[in-house]
Design an enzyme around this catalytic site. Structure first.
Site, PDB file in Angstrom:
ATOM      1  N   SER A  39      -3.613   0.668   3.890  1.00 51.54           N
ATOM      2  CA  SER A  39      -3.659   1.226   2.536  1.00 51.54           C
ATOM      3  C   SER A  39      -2.483   2.150   2.221  1.00 51.54           C
ATOM      4  O   SER A  39      -2.216   2.416   1.060  1.00 51.54           O
ATOM      5  CB  SER A  39      -4.975   1.970   2.306  1.00 51.54           C
ATOM      6  OG  SER A  39      -5.026   3.157   3.063  1.00 51.54           O
ATOM      7  N   LYS A  84      -4.679   9.530   2.428  1.00 49.17           N
ATOM      8  CA  LYS A  84      -4.110   9.052   1.163  1.00 49.17           C
ATOM      9  C   LYS A  84      -3.123  10.091   0.647  1.00 49.17           C
ATOM     10  O   LYS A  84      -3.033  11.204   1.143  1.00 49.17           O
ATOM     11  CB  LYS A  84      -5.194   8.848   0.100  1.00 49.17           C
ATOM     12  CG  LYS A  84      -6.337   7.946   0.489  1.00 49.17           C
ATOM     13  CD  LYS A  84      -5.976   6.497   0.516  1.00 49.17           C
ATOM     14  CE  LYS A  84      -7.222   5.672   0.869  1.00 49.17           C
ATOM     15  NZ  LYS A  84      -6.915   4.396   1.396  1.00 49.17           N
TER      16      LYS A  84
END
Length: 173
Positions: A39, A84
Site C-alpha cells: 500500500s 500510511k
C-alpha cells in the site's frame, strides 16, 4: 562450584537487565515493523523494516507528508498496526478529484505516488483531533478513503528510518 554459581547469577542478571531495557525501549521510545503490504509502494517496499519514534515526534505537530504507524480505527476491518502517509490535517477540507488531492481548494504536489488516484472522494472536512491518511499506492491501498479518519490517540509513532534492506537504509523522503 562457588565461581560457577556466581557466573550463572551474573549471566542471569545480565539477561534480565537486557530484557527489561529492550521491553522498555520498544514499549516507550522506539519500535520496529515489517511492512507486509504494497500500500505504500514505491516509497516503502514489501518486507521493508522500519524504525518508528514513539516519543519525540510528539514535541512538534505532525505534518502533511509524515509517514506514521497507527492502530486501525474502529470499524475499519483492520486488526494490525498500519503504516500510511498523513495527507489531511485537522481542520483541512480535502477532496480527491481529477487524479489529484485538493486541500482547501488547492491541488497538492505528491511526487511520491505510484500513480494518480482513480477514484473520487469528498469534499470532506477533517475534524479536530483527527487525520486523514492515504497509502502512496493510492489505487491499491485500504486507507482513509475507505474507512475514514484516524483519531490522534490511535497514532503510535512516526517513521524514523528504514533499516532493512541495507541498500535502501536511511530516512524516508
Amino acid at each position: 562450584m562457588k565461581k560457577y554459581l556466581r557466573t550463572i547469577l551474573e549471566w542471569g542478571i545480565l539477561i534480565v537487565v537486557a530484557w527489561v531495557l529492550s521491553f522498555g525501549i520498544r514499549t516507550y521510545l522506539i519500535d520496529t515493523r515489517i511492512v507486509p503490504t504494497g500500500s505504500m509502494l514505491p516509497t516503502i517496499q514489501l518486507q521493508d523494516r522500519l524504525i518508528f519514534d514513539k516519543v519525540f515526534y510528539k514535541n512538534k505537530p505532525l505534518q502533511r507528508g509524515d509517514i506514521i504507524m497507527f492502530t486501525a480505527p474502529e470499524g475499519s476491518g483492520e486488526h494490525d498496526d498500519l503504516v500510511k502517509r498523513i495527507i489531511g490535517l485537522p481542520g483541512d477540507t480535502l477532496e480527491v478529484r481529477e487524479g489529484k488531492v485538493w486541500i482547501n481548494g488547492e491541488a497538492i504536489e505528491e511526487p511520491y505516488l505510484k500513480e494518480a488516484p482513480e477514484y473520487e472522494y469528498g469534499p470532506i472536512q477533517i475534524p479536530e483531533g483527527a487525520y486523514l491518511v492515504f497509502g502512496d499506492n493510492r489505487n491499491n491501498s485500504k486507507d482513509s478513503h475507505v474507512w475514514g479518519f484516524v483519531p490522534e490517540e490511535n497514532i503510535e509513532g512516526k517513521v524514523l528510518l528504514r533499516y532493512w534492506p541495507l541498500e535502501r537504509w536511511g530516512a524516508l523522503k
